[in-house]
Design a protein around this motif. Sequence first.
Motif, PDB file in Angstrom:
ATOM      1  N   ASP A   1      -4.952   5.221   7.272  1.00  0.00           N
ATOM      2  CA  ASP A   1      -3.636   5.091   8.118  1.00  0.00           C
ATOM      3  C   ASP A   1      -3.106   6.568   7.581  1.00  0.00           C
TER       4      ASP A   1
ATOM      5  N   ASP B   1      -9.002   1.237   3.894  1.00  0.00           N
ATOM      6  CA  ASP B   1      -8.017   1.405   5.050  1.00  0.00           C
ATOM      7  C   ASP B   1      -7.780   2.975   5.341  1.00  0.00           C
TER       8      ASP B   1
ATOM      9  N   GLN C   1       0.780  -1.182  -0.180  1.00  0.00           N
ATOM     10  CA  GLN C   1       0.009   0.001  -0.097  1.00  0.00           C
ATOM     11  C   GLN C   1       0.887   1.159   0.026  1.00  0.00           C
TER      12      GLN C   1
ATOM     13  N   LYS D   1     -12.854  -2.922   0.483  1.00  0.00           N
ATOM     14  CA  LYS D   1     -12.527  -2.788   1.643  1.00  0.00           C
ATOM     15  C   LYS D   1     -11.746  -1.194   1.813  1.00  0.00           C
TER      16      LYS D   1
END
Length: 202
Positions: A101, A99, A7, A97
């Motif tokens: 961060d 994410d 990622q 999905k």
Amino acid sequence: MPFTKNQIDLICYGREERHLEYKGSLEFSNDASKALVARAIAAHSNARDGGDIIVGMEKCGESYSPSGVTPAHLATFKSDELRDYIQVHFLPMPNFKMDIDEFEGKSFIIISVSPFGLYPCVCVQGYCEKGASRPTLTKGIIYVRSKRKPESAPLETEEDLAELIDTSADRWLQYRARRDKTSSLVSPEDSRKGFESEGSDL
């Protein structure tokens, strides 16, 4: 959950590809931003291998730099609200999905989209921002990641149509092979031959 190395590599890559799309910092409390992200998710869902959308990238000429999502915009992001919006506007519901961060002190949203199952994702409810010259979403349209240019756009070319049909046919072959293997009726190879013979009359 911390970003994976893969990622982080996608954030640092800096150039859009068919499987990778960048968006700037977005305010998710308005439908315009939701429609933009929903279209991108649907397009990646219709790709053979799915793809990733990274929110928090600033365009600089032909490349992108990781500027991050602003704190004010990040506060408006509600994953359930985005899912609800997509469920109303697309059928079948894409599988993805999300994410969130930080990387180098900046916040990013990474949306990882899986390829469709048996049926491609189709827009079932349109959306046009007030004052816009064209709608962001159009009912009845299939959005894809175009082979001619890395963008989420309506299905318009013969080569994109051919790829979508081939991908859909492969999905059905895989489904039939699993079904036949479970029922112990025929082998996957026989299933493929049967599928091809059925299409020979079309």
